[in-house]
Motif scaffolding. Sequence first.
Motif, short mmCIF file in Angstrom:
data_model
loop_
_atom_site.label_atom_id
_atom_site.label_comp_id
_atom_site.label_asym_id
_atom_site.label_seq_id
_atom_site.Cartn_x
_atom_site.Cartn_y
_atom_site.Cartn_z
N LEU A 232 -36.28 18.66 -7.46
CA LEU A 232 -35.13 17.93 -7.97
C LEU A 232 -34.70 18.36 -9.37
N ALA A 233 -35.68 18.63 -10.24
CA ALA A 233 -35.36 18.98 -11.63
C ALA A 233 -36.47 19.85 -12.20
N LEU A 234 -36.09 20.72 -13.11
CA LEU A 234 -37.02 21.67 -13.69
C LEU A 234 -36.71 21.84 -15.17
N ASP A 235 -37.75 21.74 -15.99
CA ASP A 235 -37.60 22.03 -17.41
C ASP A 235 -38.85 22.73 -17.90
N ARG A 236 -38.93 23.01 -19.18
CA ARG A 236 -40.04 23.81 -19.69
C ARG A 236 -41.39 23.10 -19.56
N PHE A 237 -41.38 21.78 -19.39
CA PHE A 237 -42.62 21.02 -19.30
C PHE A 237 -43.12 20.82 -17.88
N GLY A 238 -42.23 20.89 -16.89
CA GLY A 238 -42.71 20.63 -15.54
C GLY A 238 -41.61 20.59 -14.49
N LEU A 239 -42.04 20.28 -13.27
CA LEU A 239 -41.18 20.24 -12.09
C LEU A 239 -41.20 18.84 -11.51
N ARG A 240 -40.05 18.34 -11.14
CA ARG A 240 -39.94 17.03 -10.50
C ARG A 240 -39.51 17.24 -9.05
N VAL A 241 -40.24 16.59 -8.13
CA VAL A 241 -39.99 16.74 -6.69
C VAL A 241 -39.72 15.37 -6.09
N ARG A 242 -38.75 15.31 -5.20
CA ARG A 242 -38.46 14.07 -4.48
C ARG A 242 -39.00 14.20 -3.06
N PHE A 243 -39.91 13.29 -2.70
CA PHE A 243 -40.57 13.32 -1.40
C PHE A 243 -40.01 12.20 -0.51
N THR A 244 -39.92 12.50 0.77
CA THR A 244 -39.60 11.50 1.77
C THR A 244 -40.73 11.49 2.79
N GLY A 245 -41.38 10.35 2.94
CA GLY A 245 -42.52 10.26 3.85
C GLY A 245 -42.65 8.87 4.43
N GLU A 246 -43.86 8.54 4.89
CA GLU A 246 -44.08 7.24 5.50
C GLU A 246 -43.90 6.10 4.51
N ASP A 247 -44.13 6.38 3.23
CA ASP A 247 -43.97 5.34 2.21
C ASP A 247 -42.53 5.23 1.71
N GLY A 248 -41.61 5.95 2.31
CA GLY A 248 -40.23 5.96 1.84
C GLY A 248 -39.98 7.14 0.92
N VAL A 249 -39.08 6.97 -0.01
CA VAL A 249 -38.72 8.04 -0.94
C VAL A 249 -39.39 7.78 -2.28
N PHE A 250 -40.04 8.79 -2.82
CA PHE A 250 -40.61 8.67 -4.15
C PHE A 250 -40.58 10.02 -4.85
N ASP A 251 -40.60 9.97 -6.16
CA ASP A 251 -40.61 11.18 -6.99
C ASP A 251 -42.00 11.40 -7.56
N ALA A 252 -42.33 12.64 -7.80
CA ALA A 252 -43.53 12.99 -8.55
C ALA A 252 -43.18 14.13 -9.49
N ARG A 253 -43.69 14.03 -10.70
CA ARG A 253 -43.46 15.09 -11.69
C ARG A 253 -44.77 15.83 -11.90
N PHE A 254 -44.70 17.15 -11.85
CA PHE A 254 -45.88 18.00 -11.97
C PHE A 254 -45.78 18.78 -13.27
N GLU A 255 -46.70 18.51 -14.18
CA GLU A 255 -46.67 19.16 -15.48
C GLU A 255 -47.25 20.56 -15.41
N PHE A 256 -46.68 21.46 -16.21
CA PHE A 256 -47.24 22.79 -16.37
C PHE A 256 -48.37 22.73 -17.39
N PRO A 257 -49.34 23.65 -17.30
CA PRO A 257 -50.42 23.66 -18.29
C PRO A 257 -49.90 23.82 -19.72
N GLU A 258 -48.87 24.63 -19.87
CA GLU A 258 -48.23 24.85 -21.16
C GLU A 258 -46.72 24.91 -20.95
N PRO A 259 -45.92 24.54 -21.94
CA PRO A 259 -44.46 24.69 -21.79
C PRO A 259 -44.09 26.15 -21.51
#
Length: 286
Positions: A232-259
């Motif tokens: 969904l979104a990407l910046d120097r700190f991490g990636l944001r993903v929007r998931f659709t599953g059994e729990d409905g729709v939710f986002d998770a942000r995954f941080e990079f080890p370094e910017p």
Amino acid sequence: MSRPGNTTRITDVTDAAQGAADANEGADLTEVRSAHGQPRPSGHEIARLPSAAERTRTLVQSTASAILVIPGLVPDLPELMVPEERIVGTDGDLFLLFPAESPAVRAATHAEDDDLTAVLDITDVAPVAVPGRIRGRAWIAGWVTVARDLPAPAGKVRLRLEVGEASLDDLWGAEQVEPDEFAAARPDPLVDHEAELLQHLAAAHADQVGWLCALAGGAGACRGIPAAAVPLALDRFGLRVRFTGEDGVFDARFEFPEPVRGHTDLHRAMHALFDAAQEAAAAQDL
């Protein structure tokens, strides 16, 4: 330094459900929805994120759509109020390029020394198909004059928007930005390529993006491969993903080890994320 795949789980909940979740030991980070239907941080501090000024500056210098709104001016052709180019000067002023016949140019020319107020209204839409596609909006308010000291192509005129105030309403929340903060901020280093990078991830790495759900954390966060996983979104700190599953729709942000600072850094960071996701998925037997 954070480990690859350090995440923030972001779910769609009501205010009441949020309170119940926060009361549970080890509860995931939960968010309430904004007016645009986007999740919002609530109750926990997010470790690293671009400042509001940086996010606003990034939107201004991105390919997000924008229109100049001048109070009392209702143009017959609204598209003539859309700047063809947006540049931020060293002092934080915005320089907007318009066709010479634009009502904005006429208004600024006739105003001369009078104060002509205007708002640059920016709408940020995700470059990939995803539920809740509007990622945010920004408003840059100030005073418009003709930038007579700057050259413009034939048939075009540059207008100067002196920033008086700015506000932002995006995936991170709603905030005000002071003019000096805006002037001092720098856009995210990935701004020129974010759209194509997200599109590439969605088209060429859909399976790997889906496995990132194994890093989302929380009991039952990921029951097998989600039905859909969209970057969904990407910046120097991490990636944001929007998931659709059994729990409905939710986002998770995954941080990079370094910017990250560019493509080389991003390539390494994404491989670290995918490797961590593969290990987590194997451990969870997904």
